[in-house]
Motif scaffolding. Structure first.
Motif, mmCIF file in Angstrom:
data_model
loop_
_atom_site.group_PDB
_atom_site.id
_atom_site.type_symbol
_atom_site.label_atom_id
_atom_site.label_comp_id
_atom_site.label_asym_id
_atom_site.label_seq_id
_atom_site.Cartn_x
_atom_site.Cartn_y
_atom_site.Cartn_z
ATOM 1 N N MET A 1 18.429 -21.763 -48.956
ATOM 2 C CA MET A 1 18.419 -20.342 -49.097
ATOM 3 C C MET A 1 19.487 -19.948 -50.109
ATOM 4 O O MET A 1 20.608 -20.415 -50.047
ATOM 5 C CB MET A 1 18.696 -19.736 -47.717
ATOM 6 C CG MET A 1 18.917 -18.266 -47.635
ATOM 7 S SD MET A 1 20.577 -17.568 -47.815
ATOM 8 C CE MET A 1 21.660 -18.516 -46.850
ATOM 9 N N LEU A 2 19.101 -19.111 -51.051
ATOM 10 C CA LEU A 2 20.021 -18.519 -52.022
ATOM 11 C C LEU A 2 19.589 -17.070 -52.185
ATOM 12 O O LEU A 2 18.496 -16.796 -52.673
ATOM 13 C CB LEU A 2 19.966 -19.249 -53.371
ATOM 14 C CG LEU A 2 20.841 -18.678 -54.478
ATOM 15 C CD1 LEU A 2 22.322 -18.780 -54.122
ATOM 16 C CD2 LEU A 2 20.589 -19.421 -55.783
ATOM 17 N N ASP A 3 20.449 -16.166 -51.725
ATOM 18 C CA ASP A 3 20.138 -14.746 -51.772
ATOM 19 C C ASP A 3 21.198 -13.996 -52.539
ATOM 20 O O ASP A 3 22.391 -14.348 -52.477
ATOM 21 C CB ASP A 3 20.069 -14.159 -50.355
ATOM 22 C CG ASP A 3 18.907 -14.684 -49.546
ATOM 23 O OD1 ASP A 3 17.812 -14.844 -50.122
ATOM 24 O OD2 ASP A 3 19.091 -14.935 -48.337
ATOM 25 N N GLY A 19 21.800 -24.063 -46.407
ATOM 26 C CA GLY A 19 20.588 -24.833 -46.138
ATOM 27 C C GLY A 19 20.058 -25.503 -47.388
ATOM 28 O O GLY A 19 20.761 -26.218 -48.073
ATOM 29 N N ILE A 20 18.803 -25.227 -47.706
ATOM 30 C CA ILE A 20 18.144 -25.827 -48.871
ATOM 31 C C ILE A 20 17.871 -24.735 -49.902
ATOM 32 O O ILE A 20 17.293 -23.705 -49.580
ATOM 33 C CB ILE A 20 16.818 -26.498 -48.455
ATOM 34 C CG1 ILE A 20 17.093 -27.623 -47.448
ATOM 35 C CG2 ILE A 20 16.069 -27.031 -49.676
ATOM 36 C CD1 ILE A 20 15.849 -28.195 -46.796
ATOM 37 N N VAL A 21 18.309 -24.954 -51.134
ATOM 38 C CA VAL A 21 18.100 -24.000 -52.219
ATOM 39 C C VAL A 21 16.887 -24.446 -53.029
ATOM 40 O O VAL A 21 16.806 -25.597 -53.464
ATOM 41 C CB VAL A 21 19.344 -23.900 -53.128
ATOM 42 C CG1 VAL A 21 19.087 -22.988 -54.316
ATOM 43 C CG2 VAL A 21 20.544 -23.407 -52.328
ATOM 44 N N VAL A 46 30.371 -14.504 -57.775
ATOM 45 C CA VAL A 46 30.912 -14.943 -56.490
ATOM 46 C C VAL A 46 29.761 -15.541 -55.700
ATOM 47 O O VAL A 46 28.655 -15.011 -55.692
ATOM 48 C CB VAL A 46 31.612 -13.800 -55.716
ATOM 49 C CG1 VAL A 46 30.662 -12.687 -55.374
ATOM 50 C CG2 VAL A 46 32.284 -14.331 -54.454
ATOM 51 N N ILE A 47 30.031 -16.698 -55.123
ATOM 52 C CA ILE A 47 29.007 -17.327 -54.288
ATOM 53 C C ILE A 47 29.650 -17.767 -52.982
ATOM 54 O O ILE A 47 30.677 -18.431 -52.968
ATOM 55 C CB ILE A 47 28.302 -18.509 -54.992
ATOM 56 C CG1 ILE A 47 27.191 -19.061 -54.111
ATOM 57 C CG2 ILE A 47 29.282 -19.578 -55.424
ATOM 58 C CD1 ILE A 47 26.162 -19.897 -54.822
ATOM 59 N N GLU A 48 29.036 -17.313 -51.906
ATOM 60 C CA GLU A 48 29.445 -17.726 -50.572
ATOM 61 C C GLU A 48 28.551 -18.891 -50.174
ATOM 62 O O GLU A 48 27.326 -18.781 -50.229
ATOM 63 C CB GLU A 48 29.260 -16.592 -49.573
ATOM 64 C CG GLU A 48 30.097 -15.378 -49.847
ATOM 65 C CD GLU A 48 29.839 -14.283 -48.826
ATOM 66 O OE1 GLU A 48 29.707 -14.592 -47.618
ATOM 67 O OE2 GLU A 48 29.753 -13.133 -49.247
ATOM 68 N N ILE A 49 29.173 -19.997 -49.802
ATOM 69 C CA ILE A 49 28.403 -21.188 -49.452
ATOM 70 C C ILE A 49 28.741 -21.593 -48.027
ATOM 71 O O ILE A 49 29.895 -21.832 -47.694
ATOM 72 C CB ILE A 49 28.703 -22.351 -50.424
ATOM 73 C CG1 ILE A 49 28.378 -21.928 -51.856
ATOM 74 C CG2 ILE A 49 27.923 -23.598 -50.011
ATOM 75 C CD1 ILE A 49 28.795 -22.933 -52.908
ATOM 76 N N GLU A 50 27.690 -21.632 -47.194
ATOM 77 C CA GLU A 50 27.861 -22.005 -45.801
ATOM 78 C C GLU A 50 26.740 -22.962 -45.410
ATOM 79 O O GLU A 50 25.568 -22.651 -45.566
ATOM 80 C CB GLU A 50 27.819 -20.758 -44.921
ATOM 81 C CG GLU A 50 28.089 -21.045 -43.473
ATOM 82 C CD GLU A 50 28.097 -19.779 -42.635
ATOM 83 O OE1 GLU A 50 27.908 -19.916 -41.421
ATOM 84 O OE2 GLU A 50 28.275 -18.677 -43.185
ATOM 85 N N ASN A 51 27.117 -24.125 -44.966
ATOM 86 C CA ASN A 51 26.156 -25.140 -44.509
ATOM 87 C C ASN A 51 25.117 -25.497 -45.561
ATOM 88 O O ASN A 51 23.941 -25.690 -45.253
ATOM 89 C CB ASN A 51 25.467 -24.683 -43.213
ATOM 90 C CG ASN A 51 26.444 -24.514 -42.080
ATOM 91 O OD1 ASN A 51 27.376 -25.292 -41.927
ATOM 92 N ND2 ASN A 51 26.267 -23.461 -41.307
ATOM 93 N N LEU A 52 25.549 -25.580 -46.816
ATOM 94 C CA LEU A 52 24.633 -26.002 -47.878
ATOM 95 C C LEU A 52 24.309 -27.473 -47.678
ATOM 96 O O LEU A 52 25.206 -28.305 -47.557
ATOM 97 C CB LEU A 52 25.271 -25.784 -49.254
ATOM 98 C CG LEU A 52 24.410 -26.158 -50.451
ATOM 99 C CD1 LEU A 52 23.194 -25.242 -50.537
ATOM 100 C CD2 LEU A 52 25.221 -26.066 -51.734
ATOM 101 N N ARG A 53 23.021 -27.767 -47.641
ATOM 102 C CA ARG A 53 22.594 -29.152 -47.441
ATOM 103 C C ARG A 53 22.168 -29.792 -48.735
ATOM 104 O O ARG A 53 22.586 -30.894 -49.064
ATOM 105 C CB ARG A 53 21.479 -29.207 -46.407
ATOM 106 C CG ARG A 53 21.982 -28.856 -45.028
ATOM 107 C CD ARG A 53 21.043 -29.194 -43.898
ATOM 108 N NE ARG A 53 19.758 -29.742 -44.284
ATOM 109 C CZ ARG A 53 18.595 -29.276 -43.866
ATOM 110 N NH1 ARG A 53 18.538 -28.255 -43.050
ATOM 111 N NH2 ARG A 53 17.470 -29.838 -44.241
ATOM 112 N N LEU A 54 21.286 -29.109 -49.486
ATOM 113 C CA LEU A 54 20.806 -29.700 -50.728
ATOM 114 C C LEU A 54 20.057 -28.672 -51.557
ATOM 115 O O LEU A 54 19.743 -27.586 -51.100
ATOM 116 C CB LEU A 54 19.915 -30.915 -50.469
ATOM 117 C CG LEU A 54 18.638 -30.722 -49.649
ATOM 118 C CD1 LEU A 54 17.443 -30.508 -50.567
ATOM 119 C CD2 LEU A 54 18.404 -31.950 -48.791
#
Length: 139
Positions: A1-3, A19-21, A46-54
């Protein structure tokens, strides 16, 4: 997810990833960056990254391709803030800061989110919010 997420400063493109982008999500972010570049002489990210998997392969290739096209256009970028508690993301951000010296890149923990948002809001010395005031009339 990328919002895309809201930010009070018009020259800032703010995003949240986890998650998955996918490639289409990344394209949406690229479109927002390009629109901001058309409207402002300098932009910040600015990018907030939380639980990025791949990232999907399409997203990864799109990200690398877009990044390479921006190497000759770094004067459009002022600052980039990465908000994350994932140590491996912090290491990547520090590497990017060394590679892209024209752009000031800082990492912030999730509890420092407000500081990150304020930091990217700051314009370079002598820059104004209104591009017309600077004599900037677009490319």
């Amino acid at each position: 997810m990328l919002d895309l997420i809201p930010h009070p400063a018009d020259h800032v493109v703010a995003m949240k990833a986890g998650g998955i982008v996918t490639g289409s999500e990344l394209q949406h972010a690229i479109d927002a960056i390009e629109a901001a570049k058309r409207d402002h002489p300098v932009i910040s990210l600015v990018i907030e990254i939380e639980n990025l998997r791949l990232m999907t392969l399409t997203a990864l290739l799109k990200d690398i391709g877009y990044g390479l096209t921006q190497l000759g256009d770094l004067d459009h970028y002022h600052r980039a803030a990465v908000v994350t508690d994932q140590a491996w993301i912090e290491h990547i951000a520090h590497l990017e800061e060394r590679l892209f010296k024209a752009v000031e890149i800082r990492t912030f923990s999730r509890r420092e989110r407000a500081a990150a948002m304020a930091w990217v809001s700051e314009l370079p010395r002598g820059a104004h919010e209104d591009p017309e005031e600077d004599g900037y009339h677009g490319a």
